[in-house]
Write a protein that holds these residues in place. Structure first.
Motif, PDB file in Angstrom:
ATOM      1  N   LEU A 115       0.475  -4.782  10.654  1.00  0.00           N
ATOM      2  CA  LEU A 115       1.622  -4.078  10.258  1.00  0.00           C
ATOM      3  C   LEU A 115       2.177  -4.047   8.919  1.00  0.00           C
ATOM      4  CD1 LEU A 115       4.331  -2.466  11.168  1.00  0.00           C
ATOM      5  CD2 LEU A 115       5.425  -4.347  11.703  1.00  0.00           C
ATOM      6  N   LEU A 116       2.209  -5.336   8.571  1.00  0.00           N
ATOM      7  CA  LEU A 116       2.363  -5.410   7.017  1.00  0.00           C
ATOM      8  C   LEU A 116       1.340  -5.083   6.108  1.00  0.00           C
ATOM      9  CD1 LEU A 116       3.918  -9.171   7.339  1.00  0.00           C
ATOM     10  CD2 LEU A 116       5.272  -7.033   7.121  1.00  0.00           C
ATOM     11  N   GLY A 117       0.119  -5.017   6.504  1.00  0.00           N
ATOM     12  CA  GLY A 117      -0.759  -4.444   5.571  1.00  0.00           C
ATOM     13  C   GLY A 117      -0.853  -2.834   5.623  1.00  0.00           C
ATOM     14  N   LYS A 118      -0.492  -2.266   6.662  1.00  0.00           N
ATOM     15  CA  LYS A 118      -0.189  -0.747   6.672  1.00  0.00           C
ATOM     16  C   LYS A 118       0.786  -0.402   6.065  1.00  0.00           C
ATOM     17  CE  LYS A 118      -2.100   1.828   9.047  1.00  0.00           C
ATOM     18  NZ  LYS A 118      -3.268   2.914   8.687  1.00  0.00           N
ATOM     19  N   MET A 119       1.884  -1.201   6.036  1.00  0.00           N
ATOM     20  CA  MET A 119       3.146  -1.023   5.181  1.00  0.00           C
ATOM     21  C   MET A 119       2.942  -0.881   3.632  1.00  0.00           C
ATOM     22  SD  MET A 119       6.132  -2.752   7.392  1.00  0.00           S
ATOM     23  CE  MET A 119       7.271  -2.464   5.914  1.00  0.00           C
ATOM     24  N   ARG A 120       2.032  -1.735   3.285  1.00  0.00           N
ATOM     25  CA  ARG A 120       1.460  -1.813   1.830  1.00  0.00           C
ATOM     26  C   ARG A 120       0.690  -0.894   1.337  1.00  0.00           C
ATOM     27  NH1 ARG A 120       1.241  -7.386   3.258  1.00  0.00           N
ATOM     28  NH2 ARG A 120      -0.820  -7.442   3.798  1.00  0.00           N
ATOM     29  N   MET A 121      -0.182  -0.457   2.268  1.00  0.00           N
ATOM     30  CA  MET A 121      -1.272   0.425   2.106  1.00  0.00           C
ATOM     31  C   MET A 121      -0.379   1.886   1.891  1.00  0.00           C
ATOM     32  SD  MET A 121      -4.544   1.824   4.214  1.00  0.00           S
ATOM     33  CE  MET A 121      -3.794   1.932   5.665  1.00  0.00           C
ATOM     34  N   ASN A 122       0.675   2.177   2.745  1.00  0.00           N
ATOM     35  CA  ASN A 122       1.222   3.347   2.714  1.00  0.00           C
ATOM     36  C   ASN A 122       2.074   3.578   1.551  1.00  0.00           C
ATOM     37  OD1 ASN A 122       0.454   4.259   5.263  1.00  0.00           O
ATOM     38  ND2 ASN A 122       2.230   3.240   6.355  1.00  0.00           N
ATOM     39  N   HIS A 123       2.343   2.527   0.747  1.00  0.00           N
ATOM     40  CA  HIS A 123       2.903   2.531  -0.661  1.00  0.00           C
ATOM     41  C   HIS A 123       2.098   3.375  -1.609  1.00  0.00           C
ATOM     42  CE1 HIS A 123       6.812   0.339  -0.835  1.00  0.00           C
ATOM     43  NE2 HIS A 123       6.213  -0.787   0.158  1.00  0.00           N
ATOM     44  N   HIS A 124       0.854   3.332  -1.304  1.00  0.00           N
ATOM     45  CA  HIS A 124      -0.247   3.612  -2.106  1.00  0.00           C
ATOM     46  C   HIS A 124      -0.867   4.939  -1.728  1.00  0.00           C
ATOM     47  CE1 HIS A 124       0.366   0.069  -4.631  1.00  0.00           C
ATOM     48  NE2 HIS A 124       0.216  -0.476  -3.438  1.00  0.00           N
ATOM     49  N   ARG A 125      -0.426   5.697  -0.680  1.00  0.00           N
ATOM     50  CA  ARG A 125      -1.358   6.872  -0.147  1.00  0.00           C
ATOM     51  C   ARG A 125      -0.756   7.840  -0.808  1.00  0.00           C
ATOM     52  NH1 ARG A 125      -1.804   6.603   6.165  1.00  0.00           N
ATOM     53  NH2 ARG A 125      -3.438   7.908   5.870  1.00  0.00           N
ATOM     54  N   PRO A 126      -1.530   9.006  -0.780  1.00  0.00           N
ATOM     55  CA  PRO A 126      -1.177  10.271  -1.501  1.00  0.00           C
ATOM     56  C   PRO A 126      -0.132  10.934  -0.855  1.00  0.00           C
ATOM     57  CG  PRO A 126      -3.267  10.535  -0.341  1.00  0.00           C
ATOM     58  CD  PRO A 126      -2.896   9.173  -0.339  1.00  0.00           C
ATOM     59  N   TRP A 127       0.420  11.942  -1.488  1.00  0.00           N
ATOM     60  CA  TRP A 127       1.830  12.877  -0.949  1.00  0.00           C
ATOM     61  C   TRP A 127       1.343  13.325   0.227  1.00  0.00           C
ATOM     62  CZ3 TRP A 127       6.501  13.615  -2.521  1.00  0.00           C
ATOM     63  CH2 TRP A 127       7.135  14.556  -2.053  1.00  0.00           C
ATOM     64  N   ARG A 128       2.177  12.913   1.287  1.00  0.00           N
ATOM     65  CA  ARG A 128       1.839  13.357   2.828  1.00  0.00           C
ATOM     66  C   ARG A 128       0.629  12.940   3.470  1.00  0.00           C
ATOM     67  NH1 ARG A 128       4.397  19.374   2.029  1.00  0.00           N
ATOM     68  NH2 ARG A 128       6.671  18.813   1.751  1.00  0.00           N
TER      69      ARG A 128
END
Length: 133
Positions: A115-128
């Motif tokens: 969960l925490l890893g996915k949250m960190r990853m989502n910070h850096h994902r592209p627009w939508r």
């Protein structure tokens, strides 16, 4: 210890920051179903026929929805919530099902790490996340 309120708030902030319109209720709830279908992609089914049929149909519908998302333009979901408290109750049930499965199978630490890893990853994902909505 992870604070659930902080997790909820952070997920909302990041999703909005990545371009997701969280006011599109039907779409957002449908996207929960697509995540469930993706989780089921990692399960080798050995269940009664009715369960196998349900899982196959869910996977099929979610794949079609994801294909649509890839190229959707000017997407609008004007769905209205007819009973906010009942909607919140059902979303709480979704969380309870996830937490019950995780905790009941002694996977809490593993889940929290993901969960925490996915949250960190989502910070850096592209627009939508590179999709139309």
């Amino acid at each position: 210890m992870v604070n659930l309120r902080d997790v909820i708030d952070e997920c909302g902030v990041v999703a909005v920051g990545r371009g997701f319109d969280l006011s599109q209720t039907a779409t957002q709830v449908a996207l929960v179903a697509t995540e469930v279908a993706e989780a089921l992609d990692h399960v080798l089914l050995d269940a009664p026929l009715e369960t196998r049929i349900f899982v196959q149909e869910l996977r099929r519908a979610c794949r079609e929805f994801e294909v649509f998302r890839q190229s959707a333009e000017n997407y609008q979901d004007l769905s209205l919530v007819t009973d906010r408290l009942k909607l919140m109750e059902e979303l709480a049930d979704v969380c309870i099902r996830v937490f019950s499965y995780v905790g009941g199978n002694d996977r809490t630490d593993e889940f929290l790490g993901m969960l925490l890893g996915k949250m960190r990853m989502n910070h850096h994902r592209p627009w939508r996340h590179g999709k139309g909505f």
